[in-house]
Every structure is written in C-alpha cells, then in structure tokens.
Design a protein around this motif. Structure first.
Motif, PDB file in Angstrom:
ATOM      1  N   UNK A 164       0.828  -1.209   0.000  1.00 53.05           N
ATOM      2  CA  UNK A 164       0.000   0.000   0.000  1.00 53.05           C
ATOM      3  C   UNK A 164       0.859   1.255   0.000  1.00 53.05           C
ATOM      4  N   UNK A 165       1.963   1.226   0.745  1.00 50.19           N
ATOM      5  CA  UNK A 165       2.873   2.370   0.756  1.00 50.19           C
ATOM      6  C   UNK A 165       3.452   2.611  -0.636  1.00 50.19           C
ATOM      7  N   UNK A 166       3.782   1.529  -1.340  1.00 56.84           N
ATOM      8  CA  UNK A 166       4.296   1.656  -2.707  1.00 56.84           C
ATOM      9  C   UNK A 166       3.235   2.223  -3.635  1.00 56.84           C
ATOM     10  N   UNK A 167       2.033   1.637  -3.577  1.00 56.21           N
ATOM     11  CA  UNK A 167       0.986   1.972  -4.546  1.00 56.21           C
ATOM     12  C   UNK A 167       0.452   3.393  -4.363  1.00 56.21           C
ATOM     13  N   UNK A 168       0.200   3.772  -3.117  1.00 64.52           N
ATOM     14  CA  UNK A 168      -0.470   5.047  -2.870  1.00 64.52           C
ATOM     15  C   UNK A 168       0.493   6.221  -2.668  1.00 64.52           C
ATOM     16  N   UNK A 169       1.728   5.943  -2.330  1.00 64.62           N
ATOM     17  CA  UNK A 169       2.645   7.038  -2.011  1.00 64.62           C
ATOM     18  C   UNK A 169       3.892   7.013  -2.885  1.00 64.62           C
ATOM     19  N   UNK A 170       4.669   5.924  -2.799  1.00 61.90           N
ATOM     20  CA  UNK A 170       5.993   5.949  -3.401  1.00 61.90           C
ATOM     21  C   UNK A 170       5.945   5.951  -4.932  1.00 61.90           C
ATOM     22  N   UNK A 171       5.166   5.043  -5.525  1.00 65.57           N
ATOM     23  CA  UNK A 171       5.147   4.930  -6.983  1.00 65.57           C
ATOM     24  C   UNK A 171       4.667   6.214  -7.663  1.00 65.57           C
ATOM     25  N   UNK A 172       3.590   6.859  -7.177  1.00 66.58           N
ATOM     26  CA  UNK A 172       3.222   8.145  -7.801  1.00 66.58           C
ATOM     27  C   UNK A 172       4.331   9.182  -7.699  1.00 66.58           C
ATOM     28  N   UNK A 173       5.042   9.225  -6.544  1.00 67.15           N
ATOM     29  CA  UNK A 173       6.145  10.181  -6.406  1.00 67.15           C
ATOM     30  C   UNK A 173       7.268   9.859  -7.386  1.00 67.15           C
ATOM     31  N   UNK A 174       7.588   8.583  -7.531  1.00 66.06           N
ATOM     32  CA  UNK A 174       8.660   8.185  -8.454  1.00 66.06           C
ATOM     33  C   UNK A 174       8.310   8.597  -9.884  1.00 66.06           C
ATOM     34  N   UNK A 175       7.059   8.342 -10.298  1.00 64.64           N
ATOM     35  CA  UNK A 175       6.668   8.680 -11.660  1.00 64.64           C
ATOM     36  C   UNK A 175       6.581  10.193 -11.854  1.00 64.64           C
ATOM     37  N   UNK A 176       6.144  10.921 -10.818  1.00 67.07           N
ATOM     38  CA  UNK A 176       6.118  12.375 -10.920  1.00 67.07           C
ATOM     39  C   UNK A 176       7.536  12.925 -11.041  1.00 67.07           C
ATOM     40  N   UNK A 177       8.446  12.382 -10.262  1.00 64.11           N
ATOM     41  CA  UNK A 177       9.851  12.790 -10.351  1.00 64.11           C
ATOM     42  C   UNK A 177      10.406  12.475 -11.741  1.00 64.11           C
ATOM     43  N   UNK A 178      10.037  11.303 -12.276  1.00 61.32           N
ATOM     44  CA  UNK A 178      10.522  10.911 -13.593  1.00 61.32           C
ATOM     45  C   UNK A 178       9.972  11.826 -14.676  1.00 61.32           C
ATOM     46  N   UNK A 179       8.699  12.159 -14.594  1.00 66.75           N
ATOM     47  CA  UNK A 179       8.103  13.057 -15.592  1.00 66.75           C
ATOM     48  C   UNK A 179       8.718  14.454 -15.523  1.00 66.75           C
ATOM     49  N   UNK A 180       9.163  14.840 -14.350  1.00 65.30           N
ATOM     50  CA  UNK A 180       9.790  16.148 -14.194  1.00 65.30           C
ATOM     51  C   UNK A 180      11.152  16.260 -14.840  1.00 65.30           C
ATOM     52  N   UNK A 181      11.727  15.137 -15.261  1.00 67.69           N
ATOM     53  CA  UNK A 181      13.045  15.158 -15.899  1.00 67.69           C
ATOM     54  C   UNK A 181      12.962  15.369 -17.409  1.00 67.69           C
ATOM     55  N   UNK A 182      11.743  15.483 -17.957  1.00 72.22           N
ATOM     56  CA  UNK A 182      11.605  15.714 -19.393  1.00 72.22           C
ATOM     57  C   UNK A 182      12.098  17.127 -19.747  1.00 72.22           C
ATOM     58  N   UNK A 183      12.540  17.279 -20.986  1.00 70.28           N
ATOM     59  CA  UNK A 183      13.096  18.556 -21.456  1.00 70.28           C
ATOM     60  C   UNK A 183      12.323  19.014 -22.684  1.00 70.28           C
ATOM     61  N   UNK A 184      11.799  20.221 -22.629  1.00 72.15           N
ATOM     62  CA  UNK A 184      11.142  20.843 -23.788  1.00 72.15           C
ATOM     63  C   UNK A 184      11.638  22.281 -23.863  1.00 72.15           C
TER      64      UNK A 184
END
Length: 296
Positions: A164-184
């Motif tokens: 539950x900690x992974x699904x509701x907290x950690x994984x969304x943060x990881x993907x948000x951090x990953x999306x923030x690394x995009x360059x435009x």
C-alpha cells in the motif's frame, strides 16, 4: 505430568517414518502447485484489469504534472496522495491519459504472464503458508504452535502494508519525479516514453521489495521466540541496523533520495517496533518460567 513432559509425549506420538514424511511433503507441494496454477489462471484472466490498476499511479502523476505545467507552478505532492486515495478528483483540464508502448510482438503477452505469476504468488501465499505450517506443526510444542499461528496472519498483513505504501505514495512520487526530468526547450524535446514491461517490472519489484522489507517485525519476533536474538542485542546494535536499512533502501529503490527515505524511515520505525515485540516475548517467557518454578 508437567507441561514439558506432556509436550514431549505429544511430539513423540507424532513421529513417523521418513517415507511417511516424504509422502506428506509431496502432497503439501502438490496442493501448493495446484493453488498457484489456479491463481495464475485467475490472474491471467483479469490481466488487463490488473494492468490498468497498476498504471493508475502513473496516471495520477501524469495528471498532476500536466496541471502543474499548464499553470506554470509546481506539483503538490499532497494533492497526488489525495488523488490516489480517492479523496480528490483529477485536476480539471489535466491530461490524465497515459500511453505506454510495447516494442516487441509478444511483449504484452509476456508482461501479462509476469503479472499473473506475481498475482498468483501473492494471492496463494496464505495457502502455501498454511501448508508449510501443517507440515512442520507435528514437530512443534503446543505453545510453539500457538505462537506460530499469529505470524501466518501478520506476514500477509505486513506485506499488504508495504504494498500500500508503494501503490499510494511511493510509486506516484517516483513517476512524478521521472516526468519532471523531461526537457522541452528551443525546439528540442526529450519526452518520456515508457515501455509497459519496464514500468510493470518496476512496480512488481517495488511491491516485492517493500512487502519483504515490511516482514522485519515478523522475522525478528520469530527469532526472539527461538531465542536467537534478544531485545538488548537489538538495542545495542541499533546504529548498525540503521546503516543496514539505509543500504537496503539505496539498493532496492530507484536512485532518488525521496524513494530511499520512503523505505528507510518506515524500516527504522519497524525496527524499533521489533525491539518492543522481542521485549514483550522476553517478559512473557520470564513470567511463564516463574509460574512453572512456583508450580514445581
């Protein structure tokens, strides 16, 4: 007859020839294999629904990232948790559409099979744990059997808490951090295009890592029951345990400090809980020994 004598007599009565033990082991393994097979078939039948459920954290992160980019602000992590837990809808006008790709003809099929195998292992764990308990129970004392049973409930509960900690907290943060690394910028675009197999490998790896790490109180309490460790030993080794926790968190999580803290902090708390669990076992054992001494 004392309690110890009665336990010894009960174990002696449960002794069986080696061949009988092997036959029973075979039957227990057969039950586990059949349960896993049925769980695999069930999970494979609902593989699409399981995939969609596992992609939801990515979808929430993409929605928050798109809304923040549209407003020119920063993503709110608390809003991300609120969306995942259902307390808040997706931001209005956000692009909550996530497109994952498969680059090989059978990649999606193999991904579904991996999901089905992982789901079957989680789904049938109670059956497997019960079969293991039934196989070793005749060699345990009566009080040991009574003490072992709660762990059959505690182990899957702790695994679910880690998941539950992974699904509701950690994984969304990881993907948000990953999306923030995009360059435009200036006609140059570095967009994140994630493969379905890579994403689900990350999800299942994190679920497994957190679920197993959350077994710390269960394992330490069992070791305390066996007399292999004590609360004083655990308390004196606290600093080494914290170093070990940090190392484990760095190895099993993505290479960002937020993910590592999300695993390290709960593990440190669970270690402290483990010390108290072992301490309670020692107090109960001392009380039982005093009562037996008085009865003698």
């Amino acid at each position: 007859m004392t309690i110890s004598d009665r336990d010894e007599a009960e174990i002696e009565a449960s002794r069986a020839p080696l061949m009988d033990h092997l036959i029973e082991l075979r039957s227990r393994l057969l039950v586990c294999v059949v349960a896993f097979g049925l769980g695999f078939i069930l999970c494979f039948a609902f593989a699409n629904q399981i995939q969609i459920a596992l992609i939801k954290p990515y979808q929430a992160a993409a929605a928050i990232h798109a809304a923040a980019a549209a407003s020119g602000g920063h993503a709110n992590p608390l809003e991300l948790i609120a969306i995942m837990t259902g307390f808040k809808p997706y931001p209005p006008g956000s692009a909550a559409v996530v497109q994952l790709i498969a680059t090989a003809p059978l990649e999606q099929l193999f991904t579904k099979m991996k999901i089905a195998a992982f789901g079957a292992a989680v789904l049938t764990f109670p059956v497997m744990a019960w079969q293991v308990y039934r196989f070793v129970a005749p060699g345990l004392y009566r009080n040991e059997r009574g003490a072992f049973l709660p762990f059959l409930i505690a182990a899957p509960v702790m695994f679910c808490l880690g998941g539950a900690l992974v699904y509701y907290v950690m994984l969304p943060f990881v993907m948000l951090f990953s999306l923030g690394q995009q360059v435009v910028s200036d006609g140059i675009s570095v967009a994140q295009t994630t493969k379905i197999s890579d994403y689900l490998n990350l999800v299942t790896s994190l679920l497994l890592a957190f679920g197993l790490c959350f077994q710390l109180p269960v394992v330490t309490t069992l070791l305390g029951l066996a007399g292999l460790i004590n609360s004083k030993m655990m308390a004196s080794g606290r600093r080494y345990a914290i170093v070990a926790v940090v190392v484990v968190a760095a190895v099993v999580t993505p290479p960002d400090p937020i993910s590592q803290l999300m695993l390290a902090v709960p593990l440190v708390i669970l270690y402290e809980v483990s010390i108290w669990c072992v301490r309670l076992i020692e107090l109960r054992r001392k009380k039982a020994d005093d009562l037996e001494a008085e009865a003698a």
